[in-house]
Motif scaffolding. Structure first.
Motif: not given
Length: 75
Positions: A18-38
């Motif tokens: 959630a903190e990383l998502a906020k820093a990137c200005e994206i949703s938490v779901n988007s952040c998870y998808r990016k971390i997983r490489g989706e």
């Protein structure tokens, strides 16, 4: 992208998705998808991740461009 290394750096820096998502200005779901490489991080998001996790230049390449590191080692 090396998702395992990114997750390890997040744990090391005690940064939650959630903190990383906020820093990137994206949703938490988007952040998870990016971390997983989706999906891929945008350049502005890569910059935010790098700054938030205090990645060194070497760590930056190992996280975001692992294929460049592998091909360089093979040569």
């Amino acid at each position: 992208m090396n998702g395992k290394l990114l997750k390890a750096k997040m744990v090391e820096c005690d940064v939650k998705p959630a903190e990383l998502a906020k820093a990137c200005e994206i949703s938490v779901n988007s952040c998870y998808r990016k971390i997983r490489g989706e999906s891929q991080f945008l350049p502005s998001e890569i910059s935010a991740v790098t700054n938030t996790l205090h990645l060194t230049p070497k760590e930056f390449f190992y996280v975001f461009f692992p294929d460049l590191i592998k091909s360089k080692k093979e040569n």
